[in-house]
Design a protein around this motif. Structure first.
Motif, short mmCIF file in Angstrom:
data_model
loop_
_atom_site.label_atom_id
_atom_site.label_comp_id
_atom_site.label_asym_id
_atom_site.label_seq_id
_atom_site.Cartn_x
_atom_site.Cartn_y
_atom_site.Cartn_z
N ARG A 1 0.83 -1.21 0.00
CA ARG A 1 0.00 0.00 0.00
C ARG A 1 0.86 1.26 0.00
NH1 ARG A 1 -3.05 -0.19 4.98
NH2 ARG A 1 -2.09 -2.15 5.53
N ILE A 2 1.97 1.18 0.73
CA ILE A 2 2.85 2.37 0.78
C ILE A 2 3.46 2.61 -0.60
CG2 ILE A 2 4.89 3.40 1.87
CD1 ILE A 2 4.30 1.52 4.30
N GLU A 3 3.94 1.53 -1.22
CA GLU A 3 4.53 1.66 -2.57
C GLU A 3 3.50 2.24 -3.54
OE1 GLU A 3 7.42 1.54 -3.54
OE2 GLU A 3 8.57 0.28 -2.16
N ALA B 1 -2.25 3.94 4.33
CA ALA B 1 -1.30 3.05 3.65
C ALA B 1 -0.51 2.19 4.64
CB ALA B 1 -0.35 3.89 2.80
N GLY B 2 -0.63 2.51 5.92
CA GLY B 2 0.08 1.71 6.92
C GLY B 2 1.51 2.17 7.15
N ALA B 3 1.81 3.42 6.77
CA ALA B 3 3.18 3.92 6.96
C ALA B 3 3.36 4.57 8.33
CB ALA B 3 3.52 4.92 5.86
N ILE B 4 2.30 5.13 8.86
CA ILE B 4 2.37 5.72 10.20
C ILE B 4 1.14 5.30 11.00
CG2 ILE B 4 3.78 7.72 9.50
CD1 ILE B 4 1.28 9.44 9.53
N GLU C 1 -20.67 18.91 30.01
CA GLU C 1 -19.72 19.86 29.44
C GLU C 1 -18.72 19.11 28.59
OE1 GLU C 1 -18.13 22.46 32.43
OE2 GLU C 1 -19.82 23.85 32.16
N VAL C 2 -18.37 19.73 27.47
CA VAL C 2 -17.46 19.06 26.54
C VAL C 2 -16.06 18.98 27.16
CG1 VAL C 2 -16.40 19.24 24.25
CG2 VAL C 2 -18.80 19.88 24.58
N GLU C 3 -15.47 17.81 27.03
CA GLU C 3 -14.11 17.65 27.57
C GLU C 3 -13.13 17.62 26.41
OE1 GLU C 3 -14.51 13.91 29.53
OE2 GLU C 3 -16.38 14.66 30.36
N GLU C 4 -11.98 18.20 26.64
CA GLU C 4 -10.94 18.19 25.62
C GLU C 4 -10.32 16.80 25.58
OE1 GLU C 4 -9.50 20.29 23.43
OE2 GLU C 4 -10.72 22.06 23.86
N ARG C 5 -10.15 16.28 24.39
CA ARG C 5 -9.51 14.97 24.28
C ARG C 5 -8.00 15.18 24.17
NH1 ARG C 5 -10.29 11.25 18.93
NH2 ARG C 5 -8.92 9.56 19.50
N GLU C 6 -7.28 14.43 24.95
CA GLU C 6 -5.81 14.57 24.92
C GLU C 6 -5.29 14.08 23.56
OE1 GLU C 6 -2.09 12.92 27.39
OE2 GLU C 6 -4.00 12.91 28.44
N PRO C 7 -4.45 14.87 22.89
CA PRO C 7 -4.01 14.43 21.57
C PRO C 7 -3.07 13.23 21.63
CG PRO C 7 -2.89 16.45 22.18
CD PRO C 7 -3.86 16.15 23.29
N GLY C 8 -3.15 12.41 20.63
CA GLY C 8 -2.26 11.25 20.54
C GLY C 8 -0.99 11.59 19.79
N LEU C 9 -0.22 10.60 19.46
CA LEU C 9 1.06 10.82 18.78
C LEU C 9 1.11 10.02 17.48
CD1 LEU C 9 3.43 10.46 21.86
CD2 LEU C 9 2.78 12.60 20.75
N TRP C 10 1.88 10.57 16.57
CA TRP C 10 2.09 9.86 15.29
C TRP C 10 3.43 9.16 15.34
CZ3 TRP C 10 -1.71 9.15 12.02
CH2 TRP C 10 -2.79 10.05 12.03
N GLN C 11 3.41 7.90 14.96
CA GLN C 11 4.68 7.15 14.93
C GLN C 11 4.76 6.33 13.65
OE1 GLN C 11 5.85 4.93 18.46
NE2 GLN C 11 7.90 5.47 17.74
N ALA C 12 5.96 6.31 13.10
CA ALA C 12 6.16 5.54 11.87
C ALA C 12 6.04 4.05 12.18
CB ALA C 12 7.52 5.85 11.29
N THR C 13 5.48 3.32 11.24
CA THR C 13 5.39 1.87 11.41
C THR C 13 6.68 1.22 10.91
OG1 THR C 13 4.48 1.57 9.20
CG2 THR C 13 2.90 1.90 11.00
N ALA C 14 6.86 -0.04 11.23
CA ALA C 14 8.06 -0.76 10.76
C ALA C 14 8.06 -0.80 9.23
CB ALA C 14 8.05 -2.17 11.34
N ALA C 15 6.87 -0.99 8.65
CA ALA C 15 6.79 -1.07 7.18
C ALA C 15 7.18 0.27 6.55
CB ALA C 15 5.37 -1.45 6.77
N GLY C 16 6.73 1.36 7.16
CA GLY C 16 7.05 2.69 6.65
C GLY C 16 8.55 2.95 6.73
N LEU C 17 9.12 2.63 7.89
CA LEU C 17 10.55 2.90 8.07
C LEU C 17 11.40 2.02 7.15
CD1 LEU C 17 10.78 3.35 11.94
CD2 LEU C 17 11.01 5.10 10.17
#
Lengths: 313, 234
Positions: A61-63, A119-122, A196-212
């Motif tokens: 998918r990445i290709e 694509a499964g890269a991150i 009352e609306v609560e703020e959602r804590e943001p997550g993080l982006w990390q590269a996958t093994a396939a992407g790297l």
């Protein structure tokens, strides 16, 4: 005079149903021809059956993604590389916008991340839920808690059913988050229940093994060397362009490169223009656009290998 | 000291709700609108099941906003109100004409009627608006303007004017909003994929009902008199 209709043999008249009837008689109606099995035309997209079958593996998918967006390929690879260590959305946005200064795209940073994620890269890493402290209750407290639970359960039964949003799905709410406010209407006291609306804590982006793996497999030096080996006749032209661009701190304009090589006798037949060479050097990672064509580190390494320096040239 | 619920606060609440609903139908949500919505309270015991469900869904969506929410909402707006087909049944078309004409076309009789109502209220269409005067966003904006006018009349103790404005609102709800909004809401619930637009659908349907009941209550005497006069005419 005969009626014209008599001149037409029955067999020659086209009857759209005839074949079907005949086929039915012969038992040749396939499943797909059965009107009852036919789908509805123009049904809303979300109601159409999803394509069955498993998703292609991430590297494939990445290709495919990189191939479908050649102009953004390096930017996408850099984004994957950038989140080798997890980054938040803000950091990713900043980096993407920096890259987009020289690589314009109609896609926003968020959409680019969406494409990479699909694509499964991150991957998007959700923040860990807050740790719940386990309290040890003594017997009296435990009994009180149990009584409260029972009271809550009883209250739930008395609460009128919440309307269904979708078949079988209730709009569930966390009762503990309901806040109350007492209001006065005339002589009456009313309690307003609200959320009352609560703020959602943001997550993080990390590269996958396939992407790297795809990022790490990219070897611009090797690719540039192979390019030069593939076109030995034009080696001199490639050298001149690389050297010319390496001499200017802020790169060279397309016009300057045109002036440098377009009149070369070698380029007259077949007729080639500077764009042919610049495009290939860019694709292999030896040149990069930064408001002017500049030589990349990989390009410089190739030049050093070939013993080329600006001075010698 | 508990807050007082009086006519003024109810009217302010109506104004804010019509304003929000109109904005949400007008075009896709932007960051500013989303930020403002995150600050709102979501009442859940209003006595109207649709309103409560709408607010609960808004709460659920707004509490789970992340970086892709704006993109998702843009797509869902297009999917819900514009659609990707021309069959006349592939989206929740937001124009009254579509739901009240046999051919499901825009710019039909309903639009002409609506336009006449706006003109009677001294309003003219903006040159920038190309989606028809019977678009749900414009009809809700009309209600917003009328509510604003009645608030001003009440502030000036002009009860006659306030009553006239309230009667206009009541008539507009019963003659127009109430006749077709349930259809568009039904379609929204079919096509929308985010809680946000489902919430908007529930809240719109519920709020129009609640508001009609409120106006019926406030205008009970005038409505009774009007019924009496009609019977007399017969």
């Amino acid at each position: 005079m005969d009626d014209i209709r008599d001149l037409l043999a029955d067999d020659d008249v086209f009857d759209p149903l005839a074949e079907q009837e005949e086929a039915e008689e012969l038992g040749q109606v396939s499943e797909s021809q059965d009107p009852e099995d036919d789908g509805v035309i123009a049904a809303p997209l979300e109601q159409r059956p999803q394509k069955s079958g498993e998703q292609a593996p991430a590297p494939e998918r990445i290709e495919k993604l990189l191939k479908s967006m050649p102009g953004q390929k390096r930017l996408l690879l850099r984004l994957i590389d950038h989140c080798r260590e997890a980054k938040n959305g803000e950091q990713m946005d900043e980096y993407t916008l920096e890259l987009q200064k020289y690589c314009y795209s109609v896609y926003t940073p968020v959409v680019l991340r969406e494409l990479l994620q699909e694509a499964g890269a991150i991957d998007y890493l959700e923040p860990d839920p807050p740790a719940v402290e386990e309290l040890e209750l003594d017997e009296a407290d435990a009994a009180e808690v149990a009584a409260q639970e029972a009271a809550r359960e009883a209250a739930k039964i008395q609460t009128p059913a919440v309307p269904l949003v979708e078949d079988g799905v209730l709009v569930s709410i966390d009762e503990s988050k309901v806040q109350h406010e007492v209001m006065i209407e005339g002589d009456e006291e009313l309690t307003l229940d609200y959320l009352e609306v609560e703020e959602r804590e943001p997550g993080l982006w990390q590269a996958t093994a396939a992407g790297l793996a795809i990022v790490d497999a990219m070897d611009d030096v090797k690719a540039t060397r192979e390019l030069l080996q593939r076109e030995p006749d034009y080696l001199g032209v490639y050298h001149r362009i690389l050297d010319f661009c390496a001499q200017a701190e802020y790169g060279r304009s397309p016009k300057e490169i045109d002036d440098l090589v377009n009149d070369d006798p070698l380029l007259q037949k077949p007729r080639r223009y500077s764009g042919y060479f610049v495009g290939r050097l860019e694709r292999e990672g030896a040149l990069e656009w930064r408001s002017g064509w500049v030589v990349t580190d990989a390009g410089r390494e190739v030049m050093a290998d070939l013993g080329m320096t600006a001075k010698e040239a | 000291m508990p807050n007082q619920i009086d006519l003024e606060s109810v009217m302010e609440g109506r104004l804010a709700t019509y304003s929000m609903l109109s904005r949400l139908y007008r075009r896709e949500v932007d960051q500013d609108t989303l930020d403002r919505m995150k600050k709102m309270r979501c009442p859940i015991n209003t006595g109207n099941a649709d309103v409560d469900t709408g607010y609960k869904l808004f709460h659920r969506y707004l509490s789970n906003i992340w970086e892709r929410s704006l993109e998702d909402l843009e797509r869902d707006y297009l999917r819900t109100f514009i659609g990707a087909n021309t069959t006349g049944h592939s989206a929740a078309y937001p124009n009254e004409s579509v739901h009240t004409s046999s051919d499901r076309l825009v710019m039909q009789d309903a639009r002409d009627e609506i336009f006449a109502i706006y003109r009677a209220a001294g309003l003219k269409g903006s040159d920038d608006w190309k989606a028809g005067e019977d678009h749900i966003a414009v009809e809700l904006e009309y209600m917003q303007i009328e509510v604003q006018r009645s608030i001003e009349a009440l502030a000036q103790d002009d009860l006659m004017k306030a009553s006239t404005e309230l009667m206009r609102q009541y008539n507009f709800i019963t003659d127009h909003l109430q006749t077709w909004v349930p259809f568009v809401v039904k379609d929204m619930l079919k096509f929308a994929q985010t809680d946000f637009y489902k919430a908007l659908a529930y809240l719109t349907r519920g709020f129009i009902e609640v508001d009609r009941d409120f106006l019926e209550n406030v205008l009970s005497e005038e409505l009774e008199a009007s019924r009496y006069l009609k019977e007399e005419d017969r």
